[in-house]
Design a protein around this motif. Sequence first.
Motif, PDB file in Angstrom:
ATOM      1  N   CYS A  40      39.209  44.894  35.877  1.00  0.00           N
ATOM      2  CA  CYS A  40      40.150  43.910  36.440  1.00  0.00           C
ATOM      3  C   CYS A  40      39.814  42.468  36.065  1.00  0.00           C
ATOM      4  O   CYS A  40      40.708  41.646  35.913  1.00  0.00           O
ATOM      5  N   GLY A  41      38.534  42.146  35.971  1.00  0.00           N
ATOM      6  CA  GLY A  41      38.109  40.782  35.677  1.00  0.00           C
ATOM      7  C   GLY A  41      36.992  40.363  36.620  1.00  0.00           C
ATOM      8  O   GLY A  41      36.907  40.845  37.751  1.00  0.00           O
ATOM      9  N   LYS A  42      36.146  39.478  36.153  1.00  0.00           N
ATOM     10  CA  LYS A  42      34.969  39.071  36.924  1.00  0.00           C
ATOM     11  C   LYS A  42      35.317  38.400  38.248  1.00  0.00           C
ATOM     12  O   LYS A  42      34.553  38.468  39.195  1.00  0.00           O
ATOM     13  N   ALA A  43      36.459  37.742  38.336  1.00  0.00           N
ATOM     14  CA  ALA A  43      36.846  37.030  39.561  1.00  0.00           C
ATOM     15  C   ALA A  43      37.349  37.973  40.654  1.00  0.00           C
ATOM     16  O   ALA A  43      37.545  37.549  41.794  1.00  0.00           O
ATOM     17  N   TYR A  44      37.541  39.245  40.319  1.00  0.00           N
ATOM     18  CA  TYR A  44      38.072  40.217  41.282  1.00  0.00           C
ATOM     19  C   TYR A  44      36.931  40.895  42.043  1.00  0.00           C
ATOM     20  O   TYR A  44      36.045  41.488  41.441  1.00  0.00           O
ATOM     21  N   LYS A  45      36.993  40.802  43.363  1.00  0.00           N
ATOM     22  CA  LYS A  45      35.991  41.423  44.233  1.00  0.00           C
ATOM     23  C   LYS A  45      36.553  42.723  44.788  1.00  0.00           C
ATOM     24  O   LYS A  45      37.721  42.791  45.191  1.00  0.00           O
ATOM     25  N   TYR A  62      40.479  42.164  44.689  1.00  0.00           N
ATOM     26  CA  TYR A  62      41.286  40.990  45.041  1.00  0.00           C
ATOM     27  C   TYR A  62      40.660  39.730  44.464  1.00  0.00           C
ATOM     28  O   TYR A  62      39.445  39.566  44.497  1.00  0.00           O
ATOM     29  N   ASN A  63      41.516  38.872  43.936  1.00  0.00           N
ATOM     30  CA  ASN A  63      41.083  37.579  43.405  1.00  0.00           C
ATOM     31  C   ASN A  63      41.617  36.505  44.347  1.00  0.00           C
ATOM     32  O   ASN A  63      42.821  36.239  44.378  1.00  0.00           O
ATOM     33  N   SER A  64      40.739  35.901  45.138  1.00  0.00           N
ATOM     34  CA  SER A  64      41.171  34.924  46.140  1.00  0.00           C
ATOM     35  C   SER A  64      41.699  33.632  45.518  1.00  0.00           C
ATOM     36  O   SER A  64      42.452  32.903  46.162  1.00  0.00           O
ATOM     37  N   SER A  65      41.361  33.347  44.278  1.00  0.00           N
ATOM     38  CA  SER A  65      41.834  32.111  43.661  1.00  0.00           C
ATOM     39  C   SER A  65      43.302  32.180  43.226  1.00  0.00           C
ATOM     40  O   SER A  65      43.977  31.156  43.158  1.00  0.00           O
ATOM     41  N   ASN A  66      43.817  33.394  42.959  1.00  0.00           N
ATOM     42  CA  ASN A  66      45.216  33.493  42.549  1.00  0.00           C
ATOM     43  C   ASN A  66      46.046  34.442  43.415  1.00  0.00           C
ATOM     44  O   ASN A  66      47.230  34.641  43.162  1.00  0.00           O
ATOM     45  N   GLY A  67      45.429  35.070  44.426  1.00  0.00           N
ATOM     46  CA  GLY A  67      46.156  35.955  45.335  1.00  0.00           C
ATOM     47  C   GLY A  67      46.544  37.295  44.751  1.00  0.00           C
ATOM     48  O   GLY A  67      47.315  38.044  45.338  1.00  0.00           O
ATOM     49  N   GLN A  68      45.989  37.636  43.596  1.00  0.00           N
ATOM     50  CA  GLN A  68      46.326  38.890  42.924  1.00  0.00           C
ATOM     51  C   GLN A  68      45.406  40.029  43.369  1.00  0.00           C
ATOM     52  O   GLN A  68      44.203  39.840  43.520  1.00  0.00           O
ATOM     53  N   ASN A  69      45.999  41.197  43.572  1.00  0.00           N
ATOM     54  CA  ASN A  69      45.247  42.435  43.742  1.00  0.00           C
ATOM     55  C   ASN A  69      45.251  43.163  42.409  1.00  0.00           C
ATOM     56  O   ASN A  69      46.179  43.010  41.612  1.00  0.00           O
ATOM     57  N   CYS A  70      44.226  43.958  42.198  1.00  0.00           N
ATOM     58  CA  CYS A  70      44.138  44.791  41.002  1.00  0.00           C
ATOM     59  C   CYS A  70      43.648  46.166  41.421  1.00  0.00           C
ATOM     60  O   CYS A  70      42.815  46.290  42.324  1.00  0.00           O
ATOM     61  N   ALA A 107      41.701  54.380  34.255  1.00  0.00           N
ATOM     62  CA  ALA A 107      43.119  54.021  34.196  1.00  0.00           C
ATOM     63  C   ALA A 107      43.267  52.679  34.892  1.00  0.00           C
ATOM     64  O   ALA A 107      42.634  52.421  35.907  1.00  0.00           O
ATOM     65  N   GLY A 108      44.114  51.836  34.359  1.00  0.00           N
ATOM     66  CA  GLY A 108      44.312  50.503  34.917  1.00  0.00           C
ATOM     67  C   GLY A 108      44.001  49.500  33.840  1.00  0.00           C
ATOM     68  O   GLY A 108      43.698  49.862  32.709  1.00  0.00           O
ATOM     69  N   PRO A 109      44.074  48.274  34.150  1.00  0.00           N
ATOM     70  CA  PRO A 109      44.326  47.693  35.469  1.00  0.00           C
ATOM     71  C   PRO A 109      45.821  47.591  35.779  1.00  0.00           C
ATOM     72  O   PRO A 109      46.654  47.576  34.883  1.00  0.00           O
ATOM     73  N   GLY A 110      46.115  47.502  37.078  1.00  0.00           N
ATOM     74  CA  GLY A 110      47.455  47.203  37.557  1.00  0.00           C
ATOM     75  C   GLY A 110      47.341  46.014  38.499  1.00  0.00           C
ATOM     76  O   GLY A 110      46.517  46.039  39.417  1.00  0.00           O
ATOM     77  N   TYR A 111      48.118  44.971  38.266  1.00  0.00           N
ATOM     78  CA  TYR A 111      48.031  43.728  39.041  1.00  0.00           C
ATOM     79  C   TYR A 111      49.332  43.453  39.795  1.00  0.00           C
ATOM     80  O   TYR A 111      50.414  43.605  39.230  1.00  0.00           O
ATOM     81  N   VAL A 112      49.219  43.020  41.054  1.00  0.00           N
ATOM     82  CA  VAL A 112      50.355  42.501  41.824  1.00  0.00           C
ATOM     83  C   VAL A 112      49.864  41.358  42.709  1.00  0.00           C
ATOM     84  O   VAL A 112      48.680  41.301  43.074  1.00  0.00           O
ATOM     85  N   TYR A 113      50.802  40.470  43.055  1.00  0.00           N
ATOM     86  CA  TYR A 113      50.479  39.413  44.004  1.00  0.00           C
ATOM     87  C   TYR A 113      50.489  40.037  45.393  1.00  0.00           C
ATOM     88  O   TYR A 113      51.476  40.652  45.796  1.00  0.00           O
ATOM     89  N   GLY A 114      49.374  39.898  46.123  1.00  0.00           N
ATOM     90  CA  GLY A 114      49.272  40.559  47.411  1.00  0.00           C
ATOM     91  C   GLY A 114      48.796  39.690  48.555  1.00  0.00           C
ATOM     92  O   GLY A 114      48.585  40.192  49.652  1.00  0.00           O
ATOM     93  N   LYS A 115      48.638  38.402  48.346  1.00  0.00           N
ATOM     94  CA  LYS A 115      48.100  37.526  49.393  1.00  0.00           C
ATOM     95  C   LYS A 115      49.013  37.541  50.622  1.00  0.00           C
ATOM     96  O   LYS A 115      50.206  37.243  50.538  1.00  0.00           O
ATOM     97  N   GLY A 116      48.434  37.934  51.765  1.00  0.00           N
ATOM     98  CA  GLY A 116      49.174  37.956  53.014  1.00  0.00           C
ATOM     99  C   GLY A 116      50.023  39.189  53.235  1.00  0.00           C
ATOM    100  O   GLY A 116      50.767  39.261  54.207  1.00  0.00           O
ATOM    101  N   TYR A 117      49.953  40.174  52.342  1.00  0.00           N
ATOM    102  CA  TYR A 117      50.770  41.381  52.444  1.00  0.00           C
ATOM    103  C   TYR A 117      49.901  42.637  52.545  1.00  0.00           C
ATOM    104  O   TYR A 117      48.798  42.683  52.012  1.00  0.00           O
ATOM    105  N   CYS A 118      50.469  43.660  53.188  1.00  0.00           N
ATOM    106  CA  CYS A 118      49.871  44.987  53.139  1.00  0.00           C
ATOM    107  C   CYS A 118      50.137  45.560  51.744  1.00  0.00           C
ATOM    108  O   CYS A 118      51.175  45.273  51.149  1.00  0.00           O
ATOM    109  N   VAL A 119      49.201  46.348  51.237  1.00  0.00           N
ATOM    110  CA  VAL A 119      49.399  46.985  49.940  1.00  0.00           C
ATOM    111  C   VAL A 119      49.216  48.491  50.066  1.00  0.00           C
ATOM    112  O   VAL A 119      48.454  48.974  50.905  1.00  0.00           O
ATOM    113  N   SER A 120      49.919  49.213  49.248  1.00  0.00           N
ATOM    114  CA  SER A 120      49.753  50.657  49.118  1.00  0.00           C
ATOM    115  C   SER A 120      49.275  50.898  47.696  1.00  0.00           C
ATOM    116  O   SER A 120      49.778  50.278  46.756  1.00  0.00           O
ATOM    117  N   TRP A 121      48.295  51.771  47.539  1.00  0.00           N
ATOM    118  CA  TRP A 121      47.691  51.944  46.231  1.00  0.00           C
ATOM    119  C   TRP A 121      47.057  53.329  46.136  1.00  0.00           C
ATOM    120  O   TRP A 121      46.892  54.024  47.130  1.00  0.00           O
TER     121      TRP A 121
END
Length: 149
Positions: A40-45, A62-70, A107-121
């Motif tokens: 996903c990238g080093k910024a993703y925890k 999750y990357n808190s700097s851009n609100g993206q989930n991976c 398999a992956g990565p798959g990215y979506v904006y998820g800040k403040g939302y529930c996610v299903s994965w």
Amino acid sequence: MRIVRNVAALGAVTALAVGSTVALSTTASAAPNVTPQGVCGKAYKTVNSVPVGSLGTVYLTYNSSNGQNCVATIRANPGTAKLMSAYIYVPATDAWAGDDGSFTSYAGPGYVYGKGYCVSWGGSIANVYVSVENSNCAARKEQRVTEIR
């Protein structure tokens, strides 16, 4: 003359052994060490994960700097290509991303904006499928499902 042949043979065996060791160590160190951050990238925890039986794990990051989930599905034992998948979906925004196909290690990565939302994965490896619904939000309790088809 016999001593010269023995020394030459010993030298050849030593050179072959050293060459093989170097070749093998180069190959072994070149093998990828697949991690969620590597996919996903080093910024993703990593914020959540679910096992895919004993075959591997699906990671939600999750990357808190851009609100993206991976999301990434990583095999426990990379090898011959197997059918695999990884997906992520944000019901509130109807955004989704995913990856599927035959892969040797992930398999992956798959990215979506998820800040403040529930996610299903979720994801799959071979015939084992896992899903996590309504995850990583305070409002709802997540639901995990593992299915073998």
